[in-house]
Design an enzyme around this catalytic site. Sequence first.
Site, short mmCIF file in Angstrom:
data_model
loop_
_atom_site.label_atom_id
_atom_site.label_comp_id
_atom_site.label_asym_id
_atom_site.label_seq_id
_atom_site.Cartn_x
_atom_site.Cartn_y
_atom_site.Cartn_z
N HIS A 128 -6.54 -17.12 -25.92
CA HIS A 128 -5.93 -16.13 -24.98
C HIS A 128 -4.46 -16.97 -25.92
CE1 HIS A 128 -3.35 -14.21 -21.42
NE2 HIS A 128 -4.58 -12.96 -21.72
N ASP A 205 -8.64 -24.12 -21.29
CA ASP A 205 -8.61 -23.13 -21.05
C ASP A 205 -9.58 -22.70 -20.23
OD1 ASP A 205 -7.25 -20.76 -20.24
OD2 ASP A 205 -7.41 -20.13 -21.87
N GLN A 208 -12.19 -18.21 -18.06
CA GLN A 208 -13.10 -17.84 -17.60
C GLN A 208 -14.54 -18.34 -17.63
OE1 GLN A 208 -12.81 -14.13 -18.16
NE2 GLN A 208 -11.15 -13.73 -18.71
N LYS A 231 -8.66 -14.40 -11.07
CA LYS A 231 -10.53 -15.26 -11.82
C LYS A 231 -11.39 -14.64 -10.86
CE LYS A 231 -8.18 -13.91 -16.54
NZ LYS A 231 -8.27 -12.95 -16.67
N CYS A 374 -5.29 -9.53 -24.63
CA CYS A 374 -3.78 -10.57 -24.52
C CYS A 374 -4.26 -11.48 -25.94
CB CYS A 374 -3.66 -11.16 -23.55
SG CYS A 374 -3.27 -10.34 -22.38
#
Length: 420
Positions: A128, A205, A208, A231, A374
């Site tokens: 991202h 990261d 998700q 999220k 992104c």
Amino acid sequence: MTIIQEKTLSARTRPDFPILNQTIHGQPLVYLDNAATSQKPIAVLEALRQYYEHDNANVHRGVHTLSSRATDAYEGARDQVAAFVKAASRQEIVFTRNASEAINLVAYSWALSTLKPGDEIVLSVMEHHSNLVPWQMMAQRTGAVLQHVELTETEEFDFEQFKSLLSEKTKLVAVVHVSNTLGCINPVKEICVEAHKVGARVLIDACQSVPHMAIDVQELDCDWLVASGHKMCAPTGIGFLYGKLDLLRSQPPFMGGGEMIADVFLDHSTYADLPHKFEAGTPAIGEAIALGAAVEYLSKIGMDQIHAYEEDLTRYLFRQLATIPELRIYGPKPNADGSGRAALASFTAGGVHPHDLSTILDQAGVAIRAGHHCTQPLHRYLKAQSTARASLYFYNTREEIDVFVAALKDAIEFFGGLFG
């Protein structure tokens, strides 16, 4: 028509999400843009309202009752997040505005004071922008060199190439756990093992992954991990950084101001202990409390249950999408049971522009994402200007997938008749 399948996780949880009970252009809303942001349950909305209606006061600074209640709720949320990701200490959780700020915190606090010319930062082509741009800025300022892991033939993280990039020059590995475009689940535990062999630090990261599966930062042995609240059923404007305690203690402050100090003199200051050293100024108090409520909500459901249910949805989604020959779906295929990838699908449909598909689907009440998500470098790598993306969460249903696929077929047929 009803879109709730009985005796499923979605049937039990959908009443908690009032936003889903509406029509768009006269059609029941089918919300399939969860990788961009999730919806918020009543418990989270009530936590936010409770704070502003009953406890609104600044934290840490007052001895009156409202301030004490606000502080207890704010710090209680930190305990909830620490338990959720299985941090060894509550001091390892730093509240930030979002995952982007958390990554920038590490970049400006650790990287800027650590990296030297010729040091290497290993990223991947699927990152991202939030996990690319800060490291580009650090490379420009420190003279460090960026390396990028490419994809395998199945469009997954090339672990063998990753190992070949590692050397004594590698100081940082910053990689996504689950790609928001490809849906692949990267082997972050193994990535940490290999990176640590050469003395490199690892930032994950997890935007998700934290909302969709159980995460144990101690088992992963990552040095830092970031996530965004919006999220994972929490409001916007709140995220968090996990960092190993000794590492965070060694990092200088990211921003200066109130809250992050111990003593201030006219010519110098001393800094507060963790985690407050990194939380300058009045924080997003209500949002942090609501994040704690979101974590409690997800924990009561059970992350293993959420993950298993989403695997079933993934299997069904890809089975239904396979009936549309025009589609080119990016990333690996799921296993037979739906495991092995995230519950999302990024795709193109021949010459039909993803924005046109999204517009037509919106007329059918179906909300999907269209664009580069992104991940512009990844789209260039894939030779795709943009893609459409449908992303699921535990409140979605098979019936919603059927509505989406039928609307997608209609859209493709419409554009085929228009231009074919």
